[in-house]
Every structure is written in C-alpha cells, then in structure tokens.
Design an enzyme around this catalytic site. Structure first.
Site, mmCIF file in Angstrom:
data_model
loop_
_atom_site.group_PDB
_atom_site.id
_atom_site.type_symbol
_atom_site.label_atom_id
_atom_site.label_comp_id
_atom_site.label_asym_id
_atom_site.label_seq_id
_atom_site.Cartn_x
_atom_site.Cartn_y
_atom_site.Cartn_z
ATOM 1 N N ARG A 280 57.559 58.342 -19.609
ATOM 2 C CA ARG A 280 57.946 59.715 -19.903
ATOM 3 C C ARG A 280 57.090 60.243 -21.055
ATOM 4 N NH1 ARG A 280 62.804 56.599 -19.858
ATOM 5 N NH2 ARG A 280 64.142 57.012 -18.054
ATOM 6 N N LYS A 305 65.543 56.838 -22.985
ATOM 7 C CA LYS A 305 66.565 57.811 -22.611
ATOM 8 C C LYS A 305 67.945 57.176 -22.500
ATOM 9 C CE LYS A 305 67.346 61.339 -19.059
ATOM 10 N NZ LYS A 305 66.804 61.939 -17.824
#
Length: 455
Positions: A280, A305
């Site tokens: 990401r 995350k």
C-alpha cells in the site's frame, strides 16, 4: 506610529540564505518570485502591513496565470516568507496566521477557497469548529474513547463522527429530532449513494453507542441496497496489462528530473514494490532503512492497516532494483541511520509522505499515457496492488497450481486479516477466465475419460 525597517532585495536574499536550497537555480527562481511579491505589496501600499485582502488579491491575480498545483506550491513559499518577515519584525502582522486560526492548519484548501467563485461559502466549509461540541458531541467523544480502550484504533470511525458532529454544529435547530431524522437530514445535504451510505453507517455507530448506555434505544439499520449502491458508484479496480506495467516502469526510469538525477530510480523502486510486493502507499512511505534485510532478501512491514507486522521475501529482480536504489540513495547524501525513511528526498531533506508518493506516481501514470491528463479518473496507483493479485492468480493457473490452496498465503503476504479481504481483490478478467476454463477443461476431460472407460 510604528516604523518598520524597509523590505527590499536584501531581505529576500537573507530569507533565502536561511532556507539552504541545494540547487542555485532554485535560489534564483525563488528570489524572482519573492521580489515580485514585494513589488505587489509596495504598489498597493501594504509593504509593511499585508492583510488577508492583499493575499486574496495576489492569489486571484496569479490564479489566472498559473496552474492550480503551481499556485499552491508557490503560495507555500510566500507563506514561509511572510512568516519570516513577521518573525524579523519587518511587518506588523501575518495574514496567513490569521487565516489558519480561522480555517485550519492546511494552506492548500484555504488557497482553493480564496480563488473560488463563492469565497464566503468556500471559507465557511474550511472554518475550524471545536471537536465534538454539538448536542451529540459528548456522546460521540465518549464512544471513541471507549472503543480505543477496547484496543481499536478507531481513526476512520472517528473522522466519520467528526463530520457528523460538524453538520450538527452548523444546524443546532435540529436538536429536537430523533437520531434517524438527523441522519436523513445529513444524507440530504449531499444527495449521492455514497454519502447516504456514509450517513447511515455513521448513524448506526451513534445508535450503538446509545444502545450500549440504554438498551431500549434501537440500533439503526443501514438499509437494503444502500451499501451496494455506494459500491457501484465507486470506481472499479483497474487491472494493468503486462505491457502497461512495462510502460509504467520505463516511464519512471525516464522521468525528467535534471536537478535530482536519483529521482527516476526512486520512482521506479516505489513502483516495483507496489506491483511486485503489493504494498500500500502508506506502507511504502513508512519503510525505513532498517526494514530492508539484504542478506535475507526481505523487507519488514510495520504499522499496517490491520495491526499486522509482516516480513516479506522478495524476488531476486526486486532485490536487485532495491540494491541499486540504495546505492543511488547513499550517493545522493541521504541519511544512513536504520530509522531513516527508506525513500528520502535529498532536495527537500525529508522522507516522502503518502500524499507525495501518490502525487508523483500518478504523474508517472499520466506521462505513460495510461491515465488521463486531468481529473480523478482512470487507473490509480493502488490498482497495482489489485493487479498483483490478478497476475499472481493467472500465473498459478498457468503453472498448474490450484489457486484456492494458495489464497491463505496470498492473504498473509498482502497483510489482510483474513481471506475474505483478499477475495475483494479478485477480479475476473477474460485472461483469468480463460486460464480457469482451460484448467477445468483438462480436469473435466480426465474425469470424463475415466467415466467412459468404466461404462
């Protein structure tokens, strides 16, 4: 009457000397900009007392000559210069400080508002409001604290609640309505499927907080089809072809950067990690030198995350690109401490932010003629992560591997909390469908032959 020292080219030079720019051309270009700004103030009799109206006039005038991103970038320099003048006692007040006190810490949204057609309405949207000060603010604030005590980060949910609280602060006349009615009023402020979904989801969070205190309070439903309509409004993931991936990487290596020759290699390495490792944007930005293990050929991904730290083995080609980048990074004079950001900008003397990475890599997509030159349309950088999953599934099919048996490993590699999160990334493409059909045909033909033999 207070008299201030004169502001001239010497003041500009003194300010620029304190900035320590790495390239002489930058110093010269900024000197011209700041001298022109001084002339603008002098022509309007505001050389020692610039105010918000003067800043607004300067922005309006230059918004007609410069593109938006250039205006935002140069305004940041003007702001630093004005702050320096105020600190040196050369001007009576700092209009940028006044704007930030009223409309928040970020400069770009304020600039965007000041050059808009309806300045008052645009500035009102930026006006700072106290946190959780609406008639439901205390309840929402206590709920956020409660959830964090339970171990949740609750950042996204907190932002939703703050947006709802902001709406309620602007509409105190709604205090007597039920929560369901408040949510419906908020959803009507921006009539779109996604905002309706966000409003209903926020209302459900608040109703759960109320239900926890008083079980008689019902938990609000989101509603049938609301989430589906919101998903349909969102852009579908874009799966890059192999040729497009090669074009993107070549464009990154040819990225025009005469003042920073290491930048093309930096962009190339970022894109390699985004595609080959499925990282990401935030994970790329948070990488530090100590996360790279050249001996084990792995990288460590922290603060992900889903609270998952993971160590990823990298393919030899990815490690070769990473080693080449590290050599260029050291030659550029970047810090070598283990805690230093992996992707460092010697020009700005700091690491790349998530927004900075997204901005510059999106420019690579535009230069590769894969994304339109303007607008938030077309492929995104995050789609490289989707593409990594799609291409991995395709290659497993081609190798005769059962992809279903590999999905748990892929979920772990991507940092997902379970396999269901990975399934969101699985998009059926004609190529993937063809490989799956071919595998089914081979297995089905074998089973059919066995059955015919038995008959």
């Amino acid at each position: 009457m207070t008299h201030f020292p004169s502001i001239d080219a010497a003041s500009v030079e003194q300010f620029l000397q304190a900035q320590r720019f790495r390239h002489p051309a930058t110093h010269k270009n900024y000197a011209n900009l700041l001298c022109n700004f001084n002339s603008f103030l002098m022509n309007r009799g505001a050389i020692t007392s610039p105010d918000v109206s003067i800043v607004q006039q300067w922005l309006k005038e230059h918004s007609l000559k410069w593109q938006a991103h250039i205006l935002y970038h140069r305004t940041l320099l003007i702001e630093r210069y004005v702050q320096w003048l105020h600190d040196q006692g050369l001007i009576a007040s700092n209009p940028f400080a006044e704007l930030h006190r009223e409309y928040g810490p970020r400069t770009t949204p304020i600039v965007r508002a000041l050059v808009s057609d309806d300045i008052y309405a645009a500035l009102q949207k930026q006006r700072r409001l106290p946190r959780f000060r609406s008639f439901l603010g205390l309840l929402m604030d206590e709920h956020v604290t409660h959830m964090r005590v339970l171990g949740y980060r609750y950042r996204t949910e907190e932002q939703r609640l703050l947006r709802f609280d902001r709406f309620l602060q602007y509409h105190p006349e709604l205090a007597g309505l039920t929560l369901a009615e408040l949510v419906e009023h908020w959803s009507q402020e921006e009539p779109s499927p996604y905002h309706l979904f966000e409003a209903r989801r926020t209302g459900r969070i608040v109703s759960k907080a109320m239900h926890r205190i008083d079980p008689r309070v019902p938990v609000l439903p989101i509603g049938d089809g609301v989430a589906r309509a919101a998903r349909q409004q969102q852009r579908a993931p874009y799966l890059y072809t192999d040729d497009e991936i090669q074009r993107i990487l070549q464009t990154a290596l040819l990225y025009p950067s005469p003042k920073a020759p290491w930048r093309p290699v930096t962009l190339f390495t970022m894109l390699v990690l985004a595609y080959c490792a499925g990282l990401r944007g935030g994970e790329i930005a948070r990488l530090v030198l100590g996360d790279v293990d050249l001996r084990e050929q792995t990288i460590e991904i922290r603060e992900t995350k889903f609270f998952k730290k993971r160590r990823l083995p990298l393919a030899p080609g990815v490690m070769a690109a990473l080693k080449h980048y590290l050599v260029m990074r050291e030659q550029a004079g970047s810090p070598t401490k283990p805690e230093s950001p992996l992707f460092w900008s010697p020009q700005r003397n700091c690491g790349y932010t998530v927004g900075g990475i997204r901005l510059v890599l999106t420019d690579v997509l535009r230069r590769a003629n894969i994304k339109p030159a303007r607008g938030s349309v077309g492929p995104r950088i995050h789609d490289l992560r989707h593409t990594m999953v799609g291409h991995r599934m395709r290659d497993w099919y081609k190798s005769g591997i059962n992809p279903q048996s590999k999905l748990p490993y892929l979920a772990t590699y991507l940092g997902h909390k379970d396999i269901r999160s990975t399934l969101v990334y699985l998009n059926i493409t004609p190529e993937l469908l063809q490989e799956a059909s071919e595998r089914f045909r081979k297995n089905g033909a074998t089973a059919l032959q066995v059955r015919e033999g038995a008959l």
